[in-house]
Design a protein around this motif. Structure first.
Motif, short mmCIF file in Angstrom:
data_model
loop_
_atom_site.label_atom_id
_atom_site.label_comp_id
_atom_site.label_asym_id
_atom_site.label_seq_id
_atom_site.Cartn_x
_atom_site.Cartn_y
_atom_site.Cartn_z
N ALA A 205 0.84 -1.21 0.00
CA ALA A 205 0.00 0.00 0.00
C ALA A 205 0.87 1.26 0.00
N ASP A 206 1.96 1.20 0.77
CA ASP A 206 2.86 2.37 0.83
C ASP A 206 3.50 2.64 -0.53
N ARG A 207 3.93 1.54 -1.17
CA ARG A 207 4.59 1.70 -2.47
C ARG A 207 3.59 2.23 -3.51
N MET A 208 2.38 1.68 -3.45
CA MET A 208 1.32 2.12 -4.37
C MET A 208 1.06 3.62 -4.18
N ASP A 209 0.99 4.04 -2.92
CA ASP A 209 0.76 5.47 -2.63
C ASP A 209 1.90 6.32 -3.15
N ALA A 210 3.13 5.82 -2.97
CA ALA A 210 4.30 6.60 -3.40
C ALA A 210 4.32 6.75 -4.92
N VAL A 211 4.03 5.64 -5.62
CA VAL A 211 4.03 5.70 -7.10
C VAL A 211 2.92 6.63 -7.56
N PHE A 212 1.75 6.52 -6.92
CA PHE A 212 0.63 7.39 -7.34
C PHE A 212 0.94 8.86 -7.04
N ALA A 213 1.60 9.11 -5.90
CA ALA A 213 1.93 10.50 -5.55
C ALA A 213 2.83 11.12 -6.63
N GLY A 214 3.81 10.34 -7.10
CA GLY A 214 4.70 10.81 -8.17
C GLY A 214 3.92 11.10 -9.44
N LEU A 215 2.99 10.19 -9.73
CA LEU A 215 2.17 10.36 -10.93
C LEU A 215 1.24 11.58 -10.81
N ALA A 216 0.60 11.69 -9.65
CA ALA A 216 -0.36 12.78 -9.44
C ALA A 216 0.33 14.14 -9.53
N ALA A 217 1.60 14.19 -9.08
CA ALA A 217 2.33 15.47 -9.14
C ALA A 217 2.52 15.94 -10.58
N ASP A 218 2.53 14.97 -11.52
CA ASP A 218 2.69 15.34 -12.94
C ASP A 218 1.36 15.43 -13.66
N THR A 219 0.28 15.09 -12.98
CA THR A 219 -1.02 15.04 -13.69
C THR A 219 -2.10 15.81 -12.92
N VAL A 220 -2.86 15.09 -12.09
CA VAL A 220 -4.06 15.70 -11.48
C VAL A 220 -3.75 16.77 -10.43
N ASP A 221 -2.57 16.72 -9.81
CA ASP A 221 -2.26 17.72 -8.79
C ASP A 221 -1.49 18.91 -9.36
N LYS A 222 -1.22 18.87 -10.65
CA LYS A 222 -0.37 19.90 -11.26
C LYS A 222 -1.25 20.97 -11.91
N LYS A 223 -0.85 22.23 -11.70
CA LYS A 223 -1.55 23.30 -12.42
C LYS A 223 -1.06 23.24 -13.87
N PRO A 224 -1.97 22.94 -14.82
CA PRO A 224 -1.47 22.71 -16.18
C PRO A 224 -0.89 23.96 -16.83
N SER A 225 0.28 23.78 -17.46
CA SER A 225 0.89 24.87 -18.22
C SER A 225 0.19 24.95 -19.57
N LEU A 226 0.57 25.95 -20.37
CA LEU A 226 -0.03 26.08 -21.71
C LEU A 226 0.28 24.82 -22.53
N ARG A 227 1.53 24.34 -22.39
CA ARG A 227 1.90 23.15 -23.18
C ARG A 227 1.10 21.93 -22.72
#
Lengths: 178, 248
Positions: B29-51
């Motif tokens: 569960a910890d590993r899953m959370d860590a991988v998802f956190a990395g992913l979310a930082a680049d996707t759903v938690d990120k304020k999208p740039s113009l690109r």
């Protein structure tokens, strides 16, 4: 209360950008995808990176998703293309590791290292890419042939022919090896 | 004749062997959370740039915008620098036909370059389209009848024609950059970049053919049609340097 379906989660995610729905889809498929990548790379870190890449592209391509489609074949199409691009970046090395059976060290350490494992890996590596892809999706991911056809973008009959020939070739190779 | 056993027989006979590769790919569960956190930082938690916003558009929209960018580039260059003399009547129709065909090939190149990972990859067909995008301008440059307008050449060789290559390269590079902006990959594979360069080269060729009155095949071949090949060579060089840097 029953679990939401993939389609329901996808609808929430695509239409409302629902983070929880994205996380639920990730939790549902990350382990399975990692298993699939492990069979190709034998490396935990690389496989987890590929899982992340798959969901990154899943996110970037979400506006291409048609809400009346099945989520799983769509996700696996992305995953297979992530894997292909990974191997193309590495210069078209064999996708399934062909470790020497008698001596020498594999380039990427497989998760299991018995002689029988290596025979199976070698037999899989000797299939064409199309046959291997179909067999891995059918056997290990438990996909139906129509789902596989949708995933690999081929006709149902073509997928059945690939599976039949692949299983036949595997059986003949493994019976020779044993 | 030997009877071939049905597929189910083959599959069930392999049950033991294939089960040897049942990978233990469970994530804690910890590993899953860590991988998802990395992913979310680049996707759903990120304020999208113009690109981010551009690359997240649907694939048909990305291709359409890329092709529109190429057309705008040709239109702006033609408006600011003028079109060649004598372009009217039958010659105008001929030019329209050729430029429309070139636009079609630009669309095909950008479709290869921007093809989504959710789609089946094109394989050999993609390479055929890339080759066409790079080679068709060379073939067209060798048929001067296509480009004749009946008007006398307004300029002689060397009279401002040495600007053709830099102008073409600038137009082609800008068009290639437009296609790159819409890429979903952070580091696209070489075939995606070559397809973008092919589209850029075609755009530059169309722009130069509309502007420059020269009909000399050598000039057309080297400075008009060669832009795509120069861009492709630059792209290939950049990819090789980047790959060597990554391996070092």
């Amino acid at each position: 209360m029953s679990e939401p379906t993939d389609q329901e989660l996808m609808r929430r995610y695509v239409e409302r950008g629902d983070r929880a729905a994205f996380q639920a889809l990730f939790a549902r498929y990350a382990g399975k995808l990692k298993g699939m990548f492990m069979r190709h790379t034998g490396d935990h870190a690389v496989s987890e990176d590929m899982v992340q890449q798959t969901f990154l592209h899943f996110h970037r391509a979400r506006k291409d998703f048609s809400l009346d489609r099945e989520v799983r074949p769509w996700l696996y199409t992305i995953a297979l293309n992530v894997r292909r691009e990974y191997f193309r970046r590495r210069g078209r090395k064999k996708e399934v590791q062909l470790e020497p059976i008698v001596h020498g060290e594999p380039t990427v350490a497989p998760s299991t290292t018995t002689r029988s494992d290596r025979l199976v890996r070698r037999a899989l590596a000797n299939l064409t890419e199309q046959q291997r892809e179909v067999i891995l999706l059918h056997w290990y991911e438990g996909m139906s042939f129509p789902e596989i056809a949708s995933t690999v973008g081929a006709s149902l009959s073509a997928v059945k022919v690939r599976a039949h020939r692949g299983y036949e070739k595997l059986r003949s190779q493994l019976s020779e090896s044993v | 004749m030997t009877e071939v056993p049905p597929m189910d027989t083959h599959a069930s006979a392999l049950k033991h062997e294939l089960s040897l590769l049942d990978e233990d790919a469970t994530m804690s569960a910890d590993r899953m959370d860590a991988v998802f956190a990395g992913l979310a930082a680049d996707t759903v938690d990120k304020k999208p740039s113009l690109r981010d916003r551009l690359r997240e558009l649907s694939t048909p929209v990305r291709v359409a915008l890329g092709v529109s960018g190429a057309l705008v580039m040709v239109a702006v260059m033609s408006l600011t620098m003028g079109v060649r003399p004598g372009l009217g009547g039958e010659a105008l129709l001929r030019y329209a036909l050729v430029v429309t065909s070139i636009a079609g090939l630009v669309a095909a190149s950008f479709s290869v370059s921007l093809r989504g990972l959710h789609q089946r990859q094109l394989g050999a067909t993609g390479w055929v389209i890339i080759s066409l995008a790079l080679l068709v301008p060379l073939a067209l440059a060798l048929i001067p009848e296509i480009w004749s307008t009946g008007a006398p050449m307004a300029m002689m060789a060397g009279d401002g024609m040495d600007m053709c290559l830099p102008l073409g390269l600038a137009t082609g590079a800008l068009t290639t950059a437009v296609a790159w902006v819409f890429q979903r990959q952070d580091f696209p594979l070489i075939y995606r970049l070559l397809a973008a360069a092919g589209g850029g080269g075609l755009t530059a060729f169309a722009m130069l053919q509309l502007h420059c009155p020269a009909t000399d095949p050598t000039h057309l071949l080297v400075t008009h049609a060669g832009v795509g090949l120069v861009l492709a060579a630059v792209v290939a060089l950049v990819v090789v340097i980047r790959q060597r840097g990554a391996q070092a």
